[in-house]
Write a protein that holds these residues in place. Structure first.
Motif, mmCIF file in Angstrom:
data_model
loop_
_atom_site.group_PDB
_atom_site.id
_atom_site.type_symbol
_atom_site.label_atom_id
_atom_site.label_comp_id
_atom_site.label_asym_id
_atom_site.label_seq_id
_atom_site.Cartn_x
_atom_site.Cartn_y
_atom_site.Cartn_z
ATOM 1 N N LEU A 6 0.824 -1.207 0.000
ATOM 2 C CA LEU A 6 0.000 0.000 0.000
ATOM 3 C C LEU A 6 0.859 1.258 0.000
ATOM 4 O O LEU A 6 0.574 2.224 -0.708
ATOM 5 N N ARG A 7 1.918 1.258 0.795
ATOM 6 C CA ARG A 7 2.801 2.429 0.849
ATOM 7 C C ARG A 7 3.538 2.603 -0.486
ATOM 8 O O ARG A 7 3.801 3.729 -0.924
ATOM 9 N N LYS A 8 3.899 1.490 -1.118
ATOM 10 C CA LYS A 8 4.579 1.552 -2.412
ATOM 11 C C LYS A 8 3.659 2.197 -3.458
ATOM 12 O O LYS A 8 4.086 3.050 -4.242
ATOM 13 N N ILE A 9 2.395 1.801 -3.446
ATOM 14 C CA ILE A 9 1.414 2.383 -4.360
ATOM 15 C C ILE A 9 1.234 3.869 -4.069
ATOM 16 O O ILE A 9 1.194 4.698 -4.985
ATOM 17 N N GLU A 10 1.138 4.210 -2.783
ATOM 18 C CA GLU A 10 0.956 5.617 -2.412
ATOM 19 C C GLU A 10 2.124 6.475 -2.888
ATOM 20 O O GLU A 10 1.930 7.581 -3.410
ATOM 21 N N ARG A 11 3.352 5.972 -2.723
ATOM 22 C CA ARG A 11 4.525 6.724 -3.176
ATOM 23 C C ARG A 11 4.514 6.881 -4.696
ATOM 24 O O ARG A 11 4.834 7.956 -5.230
ATOM 25 N N ALA A 12 4.137 5.817 -5.405
ATOM 26 C CA ALA A 12 4.109 5.866 -6.866
ATOM 27 C C ALA A 12 3.046 6.848 -7.357
ATOM 28 O O ALA A 12 3.279 7.624 -8.300
ATOM 29 N N GLU A 13 1.884 6.856 -6.736
ATOM 30 C CA GLU A 13 0.838 7.794 -7.140
ATOM 31 C C GLU A 13 1.232 9.230 -6.805
ATOM 32 O O GLU A 13 0.836 10.174 -7.499
ATOM 33 N N GLY A 14 2.046 9.379 -5.758
ATOM 34 C CA GLY A 14 2.547 10.706 -5.415
ATOM 35 C C GLY A 14 3.400 11.290 -6.526
ATOM 36 O O GLY A 14 3.429 12.514 -6.718
ATOM 37 N N VAL A 15 4.092 10.435 -7.269
ATOM 38 C CA VAL A 15 4.900 10.888 -8.401
ATOM 39 C C VAL A 15 4.000 11.551 -9.444
ATOM 40 O O VAL A 15 4.307 12.635 -9.965
ATOM 41 N N LEU A 16 2.871 10.918 -9.745
ATOM 42 C CA LEU A 16 1.939 11.450 -10.746
ATOM 43 C C LEU A 16 1.261 12.716 -10.237
ATOM 44 O O LEU A 16 1.065 13.669 -11.002
ATOM 45 N N ARG A 17 0.917 12.723 -8.950
ATOM 46 C CA ARG A 17 0.279 13.911 -8.377
ATOM 47 C C ARG A 17 1.227 15.103 -8.415
ATOM 48 O O ARG A 17 0.829 16.226 -8.733
#
Length: 267
Positions: free
Chosen positions: A192-203
């Motif tokens: 979940l944290r890995k996904i959150e960090r990756a989506e933060g890149v797009l945001r």
């Protein structure tokens, strides 16, 4: 009065008849609108109740807290340990049912302790068409869905939110991070944290509507159709940053963003 005006009046009447309620508040478009209206109608007989769990991105939890503070709304925060449940963690096709049942049962318990008559959630009429096993849990627990009861759609809610001056009126739709993980693939806090960090890149690149679907070591990016070329033009930077988040492979889904794409396998 316009049709949408009639719906808003109906919503206020529904809320008024409830007499008191705790609004399940995530900070998204629907729950923010519902909380704003319920707070207007019921005053201090309305509270916000927020589930803070690893499945919720930190920036969303902070935004929900800030909204309540800014508007003087009492917020109850619960921390359900959903990942301690083996069934939820194993991520079956009806995971959302079991997760919602656990979270909303706790919300109902906490709300009753605060003297609230009902728990209300932000389900609207648009939620009736997709595969949403969590709605069964809400029905079983007696959770009210005033927006749906009033016949309000997502577009209605956005229009009314804009009229009310709510910043969330054009916020993209989001869902819990577990929806980024394929059914049958174990849900872990690390994933979940890995996904959150990756989506933060797009945001951070300014994208508004996005998902990073996690297929093991592969990150499958979904963005709005009009943003696909932007992703391809910036593929080197995006790939490097998402690899730093913990993925090995990065790909862009040419079909673009679509709600519930993980449910494609169900058909």
């Amino acid at each position: 009065m316009t049709e949408i005006g009639d719906k808003l009046t109906g919503l206020k009447n529904i809320i008024r008849d409830m007499e008191s309620c705790a609004v399940a508040f995530s900070g998204g478009v629907d729950s923010t609108f519902l909380l704003a209206v319920a707070s207007e109608v019921l005053g201090d007989r309305c509270v916000a109740i927020t589930a803070d769990s690893p499945m919720i991105p930190r920036h969303e939890a902070v935004a929900a807290q800030d909204f309540c503070k800014t508007n003087g709304i009492n917020q109850i925060v619960i921390t359900p340990d959903v990942l301690s449940d083996d069934l939820i963690r194993s991520n079956p096709k009806d995971r959302c049912y079991h997760c919602k049942k656990k979270i909303f049962a706790k919300m109902a318990e906490e709300s009753r302790a605060k003297g609230m008559e009902y728990v209300a959630d932000g389900t609207n009429t648009d939620d009736e068409g997709d595969y949403r096993p969590g709605m069964k849990a809400l029905t079983e627990l007696g959770i009210r869905s005033p927006l749906r009861e009033a016949g309000l759609s997502k577009s209605d809610i956005r229009e009314l939110s804009k009229e009310m001056g709510l910043d969330t009126w054009d916020m993209p739709s989001f869902a819990c991070l577990a929806t980024r993980i394929p059914y049958g693939q174990e849900i872990t806090e690390e994933a979940l944290r890995k996904i959150e960090r990756a989506e933060g890149v797009l945001r951070d690149l300014g994208l508004k509507q996005y998902r990073v679907r996690a297929h093991g070591d592969l990150a499958r990016i979904e963005v709005a159709q009009e943003d696909i070329l932007f992703v391809l033009d910036n593929r080197t930077k995006i790939t490097e940053e998402i690899r730093k988040a913990g993925f090995v492979y990065v790909t862009a889904d040419l079909a673009g963003y679509r709600t519930g794409s993980m449910n494609d396998v169900l058909s």
